[in-house]
Design a protein around this motif. Structure first.
Motif, mmCIF file in Angstrom:
data_model
loop_
_atom_site.group_PDB
_atom_site.id
_atom_site.type_symbol
_atom_site.label_atom_id
_atom_site.label_comp_id
_atom_site.label_asym_id
_atom_site.label_seq_id
_atom_site.Cartn_x
_atom_site.Cartn_y
_atom_site.Cartn_z
ATOM 1 N N LEU A 21 -3.163 7.685 0.634
ATOM 2 C CA LEU A 21 -3.447 7.874 1.992
ATOM 3 C C LEU A 21 -4.696 7.930 2.234
ATOM 4 O O LEU A 21 -5.396 7.253 3.290
ATOM 5 N N LYS A 22 -5.361 8.727 1.473
ATOM 6 C CA LYS A 22 -6.994 8.932 1.696
ATOM 7 C C LYS A 22 -7.680 7.442 1.662
ATOM 8 O O LYS A 22 -8.607 7.345 2.266
ATOM 9 N N ASN A 23 -7.047 6.525 0.601
ATOM 10 C CA ASN A 23 -7.716 5.325 0.356
ATOM 11 C C ASN A 23 -7.547 4.224 1.224
ATOM 12 O O ASN A 23 -7.917 3.045 1.280
ATOM 13 N N ASN A 61 -7.958 2.734 7.395
ATOM 14 C CA ASN A 61 -7.827 3.482 8.386
ATOM 15 C C ASN A 61 -6.844 4.589 8.461
ATOM 16 O O ASN A 61 -5.760 4.803 9.385
ATOM 17 N N SER A 62 -7.073 5.537 7.497
ATOM 18 C CA SER A 62 -6.291 6.487 7.351
ATOM 19 C C SER A 62 -6.304 7.695 8.532
ATOM 20 O O SER A 62 -7.433 7.901 8.904
ATOM 21 N N PRO A 63 -5.233 7.961 8.846
ATOM 22 C CA PRO A 63 -5.129 8.659 10.033
ATOM 23 C C PRO A 63 -5.483 10.332 9.973
ATOM 24 O O PRO A 63 -5.684 10.931 11.007
ATOM 25 N N ILE A 64 -5.644 10.606 8.698
ATOM 26 C CA ILE A 64 -6.013 11.997 8.388
ATOM 27 C C ILE A 64 -7.417 12.005 7.920
ATOM 28 O O ILE A 64 -7.959 11.147 7.223
ATOM 29 N N SER A 65 -8.379 12.957 8.341
ATOM 30 C CA SER A 65 -9.564 12.858 8.030
ATOM 31 C C SER A 65 -9.673 13.182 6.403
ATOM 32 O O SER A 65 -8.751 13.936 5.911
ATOM 33 N N HIS A 66 -10.543 12.661 5.478
ATOM 34 C CA HIS A 66 -10.629 12.819 4.257
ATOM 35 C C HIS A 66 -10.869 14.309 3.967
ATOM 36 O O HIS A 66 -10.486 14.546 2.606
#
Length: 68
Positions: free
Chosen positions: A27-29, A32-37
């Protein structure tokens, strides 16, 4: 502290957390991940910390990593 987990429970927790680490990393990679890194990294670090501690107690669990 004594948690009195069975072997099956330890394997379940370990496997579940390893899968969560993998999902969160994917998800992080995403471009346009919807959650902050930063938020994802906090969760990854927590799951990693717990699985590392379990591995110290049960080193044979490392053999499961290729199946997860």
């Amino acid at each position: 502290m004594d948690f009195d987990f069975t072997s099956e429970e330890i394997i379940f927790i370990y496997g579940h957390f390893k899968k969560e680490i993998k999902k969160l990393t994917e998800l992080k990679n995403l471009p346009n991940s919807p959650i902050s890194h930063k938020s994802i990294n906090v969760d990854i670090d927590l799951y990693s910390s717990i699985t590392n501690k379990i591995e110290k107690c049960c080193p044979r669990l490392n053999k499961l990593n290729s199946y997860l």
